[in-house]
Design a protein around this motif. Sequence first.
Motif, PDB file in Angstrom:
ATOM      1  N   VAL A 160       0.855  -1.190   0.000  1.00 40.60           N
ATOM      2  CA  VAL A 160       0.000   0.000   0.000  1.00 40.60           C
ATOM      3  C   VAL A 160       0.895   1.245   0.000  1.00 40.60           C
ATOM      4  N   ILE A 161       0.473   2.263  -0.725  1.00 37.62           N
ATOM      5  CA  ILE A 161       1.212   3.522  -0.787  1.00 37.62           C
ATOM      6  C   ILE A 161       0.441   4.574  -0.011  1.00 37.62           C
ATOM      7  N   ILE A 162       1.126   5.235   0.920  1.00 35.26           N
ATOM      8  CA  ILE A 162       0.541   6.351   1.656  1.00 35.26           C
ATOM      9  C   ILE A 162       1.099   7.627   1.039  1.00 35.26           C
ATOM     10  N   ASN A 163       0.224   8.513   0.599  1.00 35.88           N
ATOM     11  CA  ASN A 163       0.607   9.745  -0.077  1.00 35.88           C
ATOM     12  C   ASN A 163       0.269  10.929   0.831  1.00 35.88           C
ATOM     13  N   ARG A 164       1.261  11.762   1.066  1.00 31.42           N
ATOM     14  CA  ARG A 164       1.045  13.008   1.805  1.00 31.42           C
ATOM     15  C   ARG A 164       1.572  14.144   0.945  1.00 31.42           C
ATOM     16  N   SER A 165       0.736  15.135   0.696  1.00 32.15           N
ATOM     17  CA  SER A 165       1.111  16.261  -0.157  1.00 32.15           C
ATOM     18  C   SER A 165       0.795  17.565   0.552  1.00 32.15           C
ATOM     19  N   GLN A 166       1.667  18.539   0.354  1.00 33.24           N
ATOM     20  CA  GLN A 166       1.390  19.883   0.849  1.00 33.24           C
ATOM     21  C   GLN A 166       1.366  20.847  -0.323  1.00 33.24           C
ATOM     22  N   PHE A 167       0.415  21.770  -0.264  1.00 32.76           N
ATOM     23  CA  PHE A 167       0.201  22.777  -1.296  1.00 32.76           C
ATOM     24  C   PHE A 167       0.510  24.136  -0.686  1.00 32.76           C
ATOM     25  N   ARG A 168       1.370  24.910  -1.353  1.00 32.87           N
ATOM     26  CA  ARG A 168       1.791  26.205  -0.810  1.00 32.87           C
ATOM     27  C   ARG A 168       1.606  27.309  -1.845  1.00 32.87           C
ATOM     28  N   LYS A 169       1.284  28.482  -1.316  1.00 36.90           N
ATOM     29  CA  LYS A 169       1.189  29.703  -2.123  1.00 36.90           C
ATOM     30  C   LYS A 169       2.046  30.747  -1.410  1.00 36.90           C
ATOM     31  N   LYS A 173       1.553  27.289   3.629  1.00 40.33           N
ATOM     32  CA  LYS A 173       0.744  26.099   3.380  1.00 40.33           C
ATOM     33  C   LYS A 173      -0.729  26.478   3.347  1.00 40.33           C
ATOM     34  N   VAL A 174      -1.393  26.119   2.222  1.00 44.69           N
ATOM     35  CA  VAL A 174      -2.809  26.427   2.052  1.00 44.69           C
ATOM     36  C   VAL A 174      -3.673  25.171   2.043  1.00 44.69           C
ATOM     37  N   ALA A 175      -3.044  24.003   1.881  1.00 41.83           N
ATOM     38  CA  ALA A 175      -3.805  22.746   1.896  1.00 41.83           C
ATOM     39  C   ALA A 175      -2.838  21.589   2.075  1.00 41.83           C
ATOM     40  N   GLU A 176      -3.389  20.482   2.538  1.00 40.29           N
ATOM     41  CA  GLU A 176      -2.623  19.240   2.667  1.00 40.29           C
ATOM     42  C   GLU A 176      -3.527  18.088   2.263  1.00 40.29           C
ATOM     43  N   LEU A 177      -2.950  17.106   1.615  1.00 43.18           N
ATOM     44  CA  LEU A 177      -3.684  15.943   1.156  1.00 43.18           C
ATOM     45  C   LEU A 177      -3.049  14.697   1.772  1.00 43.18           C
ATOM     46  N   VAL A 178      -3.875  13.789   2.237  1.00 39.52           N
ATOM     47  CA  VAL A 178      -3.417  12.481   2.702  1.00 39.52           C
ATOM     48  C   VAL A 178      -4.274  11.439   1.996  1.00 39.52           C
ATOM     49  N   ALA A 179      -3.628  10.469   1.352  1.00 41.88           N
ATOM     50  CA  ALA A 179      -4.369   9.454   0.601  1.00 41.88           C
ATOM     51  C   ALA A 179      -3.668   8.103   0.729  1.00 41.88           C
ATOM     52  N   VAL A 180      -4.443   7.076   0.502  1.00 38.11           N
ATOM     53  CA  VAL A 180      -3.944   5.710   0.474  1.00 38.11           C
ATOM     54  C   VAL A 180      -4.220   5.164  -0.925  1.00 38.11           C
ATOM     55  N   MET A 181      -3.213   4.542  -1.522  1.00 40.46           N
ATOM     56  CA  MET A 181      -3.363   3.949  -2.845  1.00 40.46           C
ATOM     57  C   MET A 181      -3.007   2.474  -2.761  1.00 40.46           C
ATOM     58  N   ARG A 182      -3.876   1.647  -3.340  1.00 42.35           N
ATOM     59  CA  ARG A 182      -3.593   0.209  -3.360  1.00 42.35           C
ATOM     60  C   ARG A 182      -3.932  -0.355  -4.719  1.00 42.35           C
ATOM     61  N   ARG A 183      -3.084  -1.258  -5.167  1.00 41.10           N
ATOM     62  CA  ARG A 183      -3.335  -1.904  -6.451  1.00 41.10           C
ATOM     63  C   ARG A 183      -4.558  -2.806  -6.341  1.00 41.10           C
ATOM     64  N   VAL A 184      -5.319  -2.835  -7.423  1.00 46.42           N
ATOM     65  CA  VAL A 184      -6.510  -3.672  -7.498  1.00 46.42           C
ATOM     66  C   VAL A 184      -6.127  -4.930  -8.272  1.00 46.42           C
TER      67      VAL A 184
END
Length: 186
Positions: A160-169, A173-184
């Motif tokens: 499983v891949i855990i993705n953490r992203s930060q968005f800046r202007k 920091k104006v936003a942050e994303l946390v997601a989980v990705m798994r192969r089907v």
Amino acid sequence: MEALGWGLLGAALMLALTLLKERFAGFDGQVPEDYAGQRPQFDLREHLSGPIKCEGVIYGPLGRVASRFTGDFEAAWHGNRGVMREHFEYDSGNSQDREWRLELGNDGSIRAEADDLVGPGLGQQRGAAARLCYRIRLPKDAGGHVLSVTDWMYLAPNGVIINRSQFRKFGIKVAELVAVMRRVEA
């Protein structure tokens, strides 16, 4: 020095310490080499291949959940070049599609392009992690702003891949994303 001067000096010192902590000990303080010896080895060609399911949340600037989403991805590789098509469904009812065009260097470097990027994204995969930095132009209905993004993907032992992203202007920091990705499994 009068009380106002001491208060301003204290506020400036706290701001400087916060910025230093954020730059050197926080999200932006990590580098791909920090993960070089970790197992399993993250290889985008293997772990971001075929059908992939994604679930995640986007946090606003105050740390509260601003949006939830699911995604269906399809990625295919031909040697060191790959294409990953993403389809997102948001809790607002909106949807979004993106196509990443990826190229991996033999040294673990990553070059990424997509239609909503401003210039190419550049990154590195090392050990169990990968980092990608890029500038993205938001859709017009989201303001059309250009944000600087840092994506970190961490490979868990089960694939499983855990993705953490930060968005800046302007560096804020104006936003942050946390997601989980798994192969089907096909």
